[in-house]
Scaffold this motif. Structure first.
Motif, PDB file in Angstrom:
ATOM      1  N   UNK A  81      13.088  44.086  48.323  1.00 36.88           N
ATOM      2  CA  UNK A  81      12.365  44.479  47.116  1.00 36.88           C
ATOM      3  C   UNK A  81      13.342  44.915  46.036  1.00 36.88           C
ATOM      4  N   UNK A  82      12.921  44.727  44.805  1.00 35.62           N
ATOM      5  CA  UNK A  82      13.706  45.236  43.679  1.00 35.62           C
ATOM      6  C   UNK A  82      13.672  46.761  43.698  1.00 35.62           C
ATOM      7  N   UNK A  83      14.570  47.362  42.967  1.00 32.83           N
ATOM      8  CA  UNK A  83      14.632  48.816  42.880  1.00 32.83           C
ATOM      9  C   UNK A  83      13.839  49.309  41.680  1.00 32.83           C
ATOM     10  N   UNK A  84      13.042  50.344  41.895  1.00 36.20           N
ATOM     11  CA  UNK A  84      12.345  51.024  40.803  1.00 36.20           C
ATOM     12  C   UNK A  84      12.953  52.407  40.629  1.00 36.20           C
ATOM     13  N   UNK A  85      13.129  52.791  39.385  1.00 35.38           N
ATOM     14  CA  UNK A  85      13.761  54.076  39.070  1.00 35.38           C
ATOM     15  C   UNK A  85      12.976  54.736  37.941  1.00 35.38           C
ATOM     16  N   UNK A  86      12.696  56.025  38.083  1.00 40.15           N
ATOM     17  CA  UNK A  86      12.053  56.779  37.013  1.00 40.15           C
ATOM     18  C   UNK A  86      12.936  57.968  36.666  1.00 40.15           C
ATOM     19  N   UNK A  87      13.179  58.139  35.369  1.00 44.32           N
ATOM     20  CA  UNK A  87      14.010  59.231  34.886  1.00 44.32           C
ATOM     21  C   UNK A  87      13.177  60.165  34.007  1.00 44.32           C
ATOM     22  N   UNK A 197       5.888  56.796  28.077  1.00 44.51           N
ATOM     23  CA  UNK A 197       6.492  56.008  29.153  1.00 44.51           C
ATOM     24  C   UNK A 197       7.174  54.776  28.570  1.00 44.51           C
ATOM     25  N   UNK A 198       8.464  54.626  28.848  1.00 44.13           N
ATOM     26  CA  UNK A 198       9.214  53.442  28.441  1.00 44.13           C
ATOM     27  C   UNK A 198       9.714  52.758  29.701  1.00 44.13           C
ATOM     28  N   UNK A 199       9.309  51.508  29.908  1.00 46.32           N
ATOM     29  CA  UNK A 199       9.683  50.797  31.125  1.00 46.32           C
ATOM     30  C   UNK A 199      10.237  49.427  30.773  1.00 46.32           C
ATOM     31  N   UNK A 200      11.264  49.012  31.503  1.00 42.67           N
ATOM     32  CA  UNK A 200      11.859  47.688  31.305  1.00 42.67           C
ATOM     33  C   UNK A 200      12.102  47.039  32.664  1.00 42.67           C
ATOM     34  N   UNK A 201      11.904  45.725  32.708  1.00 44.45           N
ATOM     35  CA  UNK A 201      12.184  44.925  33.905  1.00 44.45           C
ATOM     36  C   UNK A 201      13.348  43.980  33.599  1.00 44.45           C
ATOM     37  N   UNK A 202      14.164  43.737  34.628  1.00 50.84           N
ATOM     38  CA  UNK A 202      15.154  42.680  34.488  1.00 50.84           C
ATOM     39  C   UNK A 202      14.652  41.432  35.222  1.00 50.84           C
ATOM     40  N   UNK A 203      15.446  40.365  35.177  1.00 53.34           N
ATOM     41  CA  UNK A 203      15.006  39.084  35.718  1.00 53.34           C
ATOM     42  C   UNK A 203      14.870  39.104  37.230  1.00 53.34           C
ATOM     43  N   UNK A 204      15.451  40.096  37.894  1.00 47.83           N
ATOM     44  CA  UNK A 204      15.354  40.197  39.347  1.00 47.83           C
ATOM     45  C   UNK A 204      14.261  41.177  39.776  1.00 47.83           C
ATOM     46  N   UNK A 205      13.404  41.569  38.818  1.00 45.98           N
ATOM     47  CA  UNK A 205      12.269  42.468  39.039  1.00 45.98           C
ATOM     48  C   UNK A 205      12.646  43.934  39.210  1.00 45.98           C
ATOM     49  N   UNK A 206      13.919  44.265  39.003  1.00 48.96           N
ATOM     50  CA  UNK A 206      14.285  45.681  39.000  1.00 48.96           C
ATOM     51  C   UNK A 206      13.640  46.362  37.800  1.00 48.96           C
ATOM     52  N   UNK A 207      13.290  47.622  37.998  1.00 47.40           N
ATOM     53  CA  UNK A 207      12.461  48.324  37.017  1.00 47.40           C
ATOM     54  C   UNK A 207      13.021  49.719  36.765  1.00 47.40           C
ATOM     55  N   UNK A 208      13.165  50.071  35.495  1.00 45.32           N
ATOM     56  CA  UNK A 208      13.539  51.434  35.120  1.00 45.32           C
ATOM     57  C   UNK A 208      12.494  51.974  34.159  1.00 45.32           C
ATOM     58  N   UNK A 209      12.023  53.186  34.448  1.00 42.91           N
ATOM     59  CA  UNK A 209      11.044  53.849  33.590  1.00 42.91           C
ATOM     60  C   UNK A 209      11.621  55.191  33.157  1.00 42.91           C
ATOM     61  N   UNK A 210      11.587  55.435  31.868  1.00 43.39           N
ATOM     62  CA  UNK A 210      12.062  56.707  31.307  1.00 43.39           C
ATOM     63  C   UNK A 210      10.862  57.427  30.712  1.00 43.39           C
ATOM     64  N   UNK A 211      10.656  58.672  31.134  1.00 40.74           N
ATOM     65  CA  UNK A 211       9.550  59.472  30.620  1.00 40.74           C
ATOM     66  C   UNK A 211      10.108  60.552  29.702  1.00 40.74           C
ATOM     67  N   UNK A 212       9.594  60.584  28.497  1.00 39.93           N
ATOM     68  CA  UNK A 212       9.912  61.657  27.561  1.00 39.93           C
ATOM     69  C   UNK A 212       8.594  62.319  27.163  1.00 39.93           C
TER      70      UNK A 212
END
Length: 535
Positions: A81-87, A197-212
């Motif tokens: 699975x791709x990695x999901x990250x929330x900051x 909530x700001x979230x972006x995906x890359x082409x390999x389905x990795x996901x980063x979400x930044x919460x402010x």
């Protein structure tokens, strides 16, 4: 200066609240699913960075960790699975709910490193202000990877789906490449601390979400709202079963088929046919790889138009395996409004945790500043996937009768089934069209094979609706002609009184007859008629 002092006061109150419970520990819990409204990701490792705290998701995709109050970064990892990250996830009180999406890797050979995001926005706002969010980013391996999508949402998490995110205030950026972009969102309907909530995906389905978070002290003098009433809903399960639609063959949609038929676009139809054949070759009909579903709940409720208008509604949900309600969304009253004169409102819950077979209980709060009023509760259970197979005419057969009967096999029926057959005239000199659309038969729910024309031998192909039943016409299929046919199949459960549909499971609906929904579904069989008579 005044705003800075007020902001300091708000933060102090928040931090005090975070620490005002036994042991000074906070719990972060939620669900991990494989797509919007998707299925649980079991066995994902959840790590809270810089704390040494970690856990794994259970069979429902659920996790729970205890942490010190404050801001945290969580990382979700699983092999394949791709990695999901929330900051920037902040704990509020003893319980903080956070759910996320973790998709399978597109290319296992590429490292599962989530992208980096830099997000800037104001700290303070006044209700109704437009807030500008500035975002830039960087993928971990620019040679083998790239961004594919960016979403910025206020109040609740967004995503790429237009339909499933129909009640989310957000902006999608499909051409995001990491360069700085600015997104402007309205704060109408919010009066206290609101997440962005700001979230972006890359082409390999990795996901980063930044919460402010945007801060403001709520209005203590706001008029008390009335109690929302008539809370009800309908659960929808969409089975990705023998699917040759937008979920498994993204380039093929019902609208695309219809457009190609109307414009007589032979090249497009032939291209679609090749993709459908390839999809059939990759997976077996009714195979375990296809037993997948997405589920969501459409809620509706009313609010007295003569009462003080609420600034927002907050949606709370509790699963049968949970003790307490969790807030899953806050939506501005104007965003939920369906009929102002009648005071009708709606909301779509496609958040993680909606799962077939699990009883869900909902509550809606009307909110004005610090004042709120709660609705009565409402519960329902989403149905399991409705599996559908087109048995006869079988795929790629020839010599078919000019007035064939269409046989459908179904599995996981509920109280009532809605079944029909649709036949498309393939590439023909007399044009492209829907050759035949049977009546939609409504029958008591039962599994197994269903033949819509049992008891009628050698009946003409066409059927027309008349008073008291159906009449038969003389229309038949053309001899030595190629056709495609697909079933329409939906099962539904009724409420306790048997007066209304409470949940539906869509097994085959390529032409979106039950919609509007986000995807179209259904197996297609191709056959060729013979000279006439039984074959």
């Amino acid at each position: 200066m005044i705003k800075r002092l007020l902001l300091g006061s708000v933060l102090a109150l928040l931090m005090a609240a975070c620490g005002d419970f036994p042991g000074g520990k906070a719990t972060i819990s939620g669900y991990v699913v494989d797509m919007k409204a998707g299925e649980p990701v079991v066995g994902s490792t959840v790590t809270v960075l810089r704390t040494g705290v970690s856990t794994t998701t259970d069979e429902n995709g659920f996790y729970s960790v205890k942490v010190r109050p404050g801001r945290h970064t969580l990382v979700f990892q699983k092999e394949g699975y791709a990695t999901s990250r929330v900051e920037g996830l902040m704990t509020f009180g003893p319980e903080t709910h956070y759910s996320t999406i973790q998709r399978p890797l597109f290319d296992p050979a590429v490292p599962a490193d989530p992208p980096r995001l830099w997000v800037q926005l104001p700290d303070w706002y006044e209700p109704g202000d437009e807030v500008t969010v500035t975002v830039s980013g960087q993928v971990r391996n620019a040679i083998a990877n790239s961004f594919v999508f960016l979403d910025v949402a206020i109040g609740q998490q967004g995503g790429s789906s237009g339909y499933l995110n129909g009640f989310v205030r957000h902006e999608r950026v499909f051409n995001f490449d990491g360069s700085e972009v600015q997104v402007t969102l309205s704060t109408e309907g919010y009066s206290d601390v609101v997440p962005v909530y700001t979230v972006a995906y890359d082409a390999n389905n990795n996901r980063t979400e930044v919460i402010r978070y945007l801060y403001r002290q709520p209005d203590a003098d706001a008029a008390a709202p009335a109690q929302p009433a008539n809370l009800s809903g309908e659960a929808v399960t969409f089975g990705d079963i023998a699917v040759f639609g937008t979920m498994s063959v993204p380039s093929i949609t019902a609208q695309g088929v219809v457009t190609a038929l109307k414009t007589r676009d032979l090249d497009t139809l032939q291209s679609m046919a090749k993709e459908l054949s390839a999809a059939r070759g990759n997976v077996g009909l009714m195979g375990s790889e296809l037993r997948k579903a997405i589920s969501w709940v459409d809620l509706s409720f009313s609010y007295d138009p003569s009462a003080p208008a609420p600034e927002a509604f907050e949606i709370f949900r509790k699963r049968a395996d949970e003790e307490d309600f969790a807030k899953i969304a806050r939506i501005a009253a104007g965003d939920a409004l369906q009929d102002e004169e009648a005071g009708l409102y709606a909301f779509r819950d496609a958040s993680p945790g909606v799962q077939p077979g699990v009883l869900l209980t909902y509550r809606v709060d009307a909110v004005n500043g610090e004042a709120r009023a709660s609705s009565d509760t409402f519960n329902l259970t989403p149905l399991p996937p409705f599996y559908v197979e087109a048995l006869s005419p079988a795929d790629n057969v020839t010599g078919v009768d000019l007035a064939p009967g269409y046989v459908i096999s179904v599995e996981n029926s509920a109280d009532v089934n809605f079944l029909a057959a649709i036949v498309l005239d393939r590439v023909q000199s007399d044009g492209f069209d829907v050759e035949y659309f049977s009546p939609i038969f409504v029958v008591p729910g039962s599994d197994g094979a269903f033949h819509p024309f049992n008891g009628f031998e050698g009946i003409p192909h066409g059927v027309v609706e008349i008073d008291g039943g159906y009449g038969l016409t003389g229309a038949i299929l053309q001899p030595f002609h190629a056709y495609d046919w697909t079933p329409f199949a939906v099962t539904a459960s009724l409420n306790a009184e048997g007066t209304a549909i409470e949940a539906v499971s869509i097994g085959a609906d390529f032409f979106n007859l039950w919609g509007p929904f986000a995807v179209e579904d259904g197996p297609f069989n191709t056959f060729v008629t013979g000279a006439g008579g039984s074959q």
